[in-house]
Design an enzyme around this catalytic site. Structure first.
Site, mmCIF file in Angstrom:
data_model
loop_
_atom_site.group_PDB
_atom_site.id
_atom_site.type_symbol
_atom_site.label_atom_id
_atom_site.label_comp_id
_atom_site.label_asym_id
_atom_site.label_seq_id
_atom_site.Cartn_x
_atom_site.Cartn_y
_atom_site.Cartn_z
ATOM 1 N N THR A 281 0.829 -1.205 0.000
ATOM 2 C CA THR A 281 0.000 0.000 0.000
ATOM 3 C C THR A 281 0.863 1.254 0.000
ATOM 4 O O THR A 281 0.695 2.142 -0.839
ATOM 5 C CB THR A 281 -0.930 -0.005 1.221
ATOM 6 O OG1 THR A 281 -1.729 -1.191 1.193
ATOM 7 C CG2 THR A 281 -1.837 1.214 1.228
ATOM 8 N N TYR B 246 -2.851 -10.784 1.943
ATOM 9 C CA TYR B 246 -2.804 -9.421 2.484
ATOM 10 C C TYR B 246 -4.233 -8.990 2.771
ATOM 11 O O TYR B 246 -5.029 -8.808 1.852
ATOM 12 C CB TYR B 246 -2.125 -8.507 1.462
ATOM 13 C CG TYR B 246 -1.895 -7.071 1.876
ATOM 14 C CD1 TYR B 246 -2.260 -6.577 3.125
ATOM 15 C CD2 TYR B 246 -1.283 -6.183 0.996
ATOM 16 C CE1 TYR B 246 -2.034 -5.265 3.478
ATOM 17 C CE2 TYR B 246 -1.044 -4.860 1.331
ATOM 18 C CZ TYR B 246 -1.426 -4.407 2.571
ATOM 19 O OH TYR B 246 -1.200 -3.099 2.909
ATOM 20 N N LYS C 237 -0.501 -11.005 5.968
ATOM 21 C CA LYS C 237 -0.350 -9.694 6.593
ATOM 22 C C LYS C 237 -1.750 -9.247 6.971
ATOM 23 O O LYS C 237 -2.573 -8.955 6.104
ATOM 24 C CB LYS C 237 0.295 -8.684 5.633
ATOM 25 C CG LYS C 237 0.402 -7.291 6.249
ATOM 26 C CD LYS C 237 0.880 -6.243 5.260
ATOM 27 C CE LYS C 237 0.903 -4.884 5.979
ATOM 28 N NZ LYS C 237 1.229 -3.770 5.069
#
Length: 301
Positions: free
Chosen positions: A46, A135, A164
């Protein structure tokens, strides 16, 4: 299959003000982080601004990352996309150029039913032999990867090896760790928020992939190492400092430019420029960041 653990910064992408990749700054950032003892580097997350890049830009950055790091620590490349075809192409490209693993956020814009989500991740995982880290960032994707979903994906795909979990919930992290590790003990669970690193370790997780490690890696690395050595007192002392840093993220939306400004503050030669539509942080926000970093001893008084 390789197991990932420890502190893996989601590396900020470095650009010149004309939007081209700043390879020199990229190398200096990698050297800085590796010298601070991080356990890997995650590019095109990100904060790495993957969502503002086209496929060619993402591929070029991935190639440069592998070249710069040169095997010193594992390199993870973000490949997630709203398009399964693009995600697969990016995954295969990362493998071809020598990445150690890939990270895949779930498709965003659409909220997809379980069978669509399964197909997305299966196509990615089966297109490569690399380890795949899921993620989860529901604040941005609009859809949570629940512990039950992650368990199902991990059982269906041997090379899905971790997640994550970027969600501000100790309960979510606890359930993720307990649920998935009960059937895949080697599965790695990383927190995505700085303030959950110590919680994650206490709960039996594996580390953190958090933005502050771009400019203050000594805190998260220190907490992780102290925990591994059984020195909870040192971990707790460092954690008090780390807990103050997420205040930075509330100063701008998105906060990507402020991460780069924080990197500038500690001496890294990076521009605060971000790819549109992210504008440069305000001077007022920068001043507040400087005060915060000084108060926590990251910058000299």
């Amino acid at each position: 299959m390789k197991k990932f653990s420890g502190i893996i910064p989601p590396v900020s992408s470095t650009f010149h003000r004309d939007g081209t990749l700043d390879k020199k700054a990229m190398r200096e950032v990698a050297d800085f982080l590796i010298n601070k003892g991080v356990d890997g580097l995650f590019y095109l997350g990100t904060g790495g601004e993957f969502s503002q890049m086209n496929t060619a830009q993402r591929m070029a950055l991935a190639e440069e990352a592998v070249t710069i790091v040169d095997g010193r620590v594992p390199v993870l490349i973000g490949v997630g996309s709203p398009s399964t075809d693009e995600a697969v192409k990016l995954a295969q490209h990362a493998q071809a150029y020598g990445a150690d693993g890939i990270v895949a956020i779930n498709p965003y814009y659409w909220k997809v039913a379980p069978r669509n989500l399964d197909d997305y991740y299966q196509q990615i995982a089966r297109s490569v032999t690399l380890p795949v880290i899921l993620y989860n960032f529901p604040d941005l994707t609009g859809q949570d990867l629940t512990p039950e979903t992650v368990t199902r994906l991990a059982l269906q795909n041997e090379n899905i090896v971790g997640i994550k979990d970027t969600i501000d919930s100790v309960g979510h992290l606890r359930t993720m760790i307990n649920t998935v590790k009960s059937v895949r003990p080697s599965f790695s669970v990383f927190c995505g928020y700085d303030d959950h690193l110590l919680n994650t370790m206490l709960l039996g997780g594996d580390g953190a992939i958090t933005a502050s490690a771009n400019f203050a890696p000594e805190l998260s690395v220190g907490i992780y190492r102290a925990w591994r050595e059984g020195d909870l007192a040192t971990a707790a002392t460092l954690n008090k400092k780390l807990l103050q840093l997420p205040a930075i993220y509330a100063l701008e939306t998105p906060f990507v430019s402020l991460i780069k400004y924080s990197m500038q503050c500690v001496g890294l030669p990076v521009e605060t420029y971000c790819l549109p539509p992210i504008l440069e942080a305000s001077e007022e926000a920068k001043d507040k960041v400087h005060v915060l970093l000084t108060a926590q001893g990251i910058l000299p008084v």
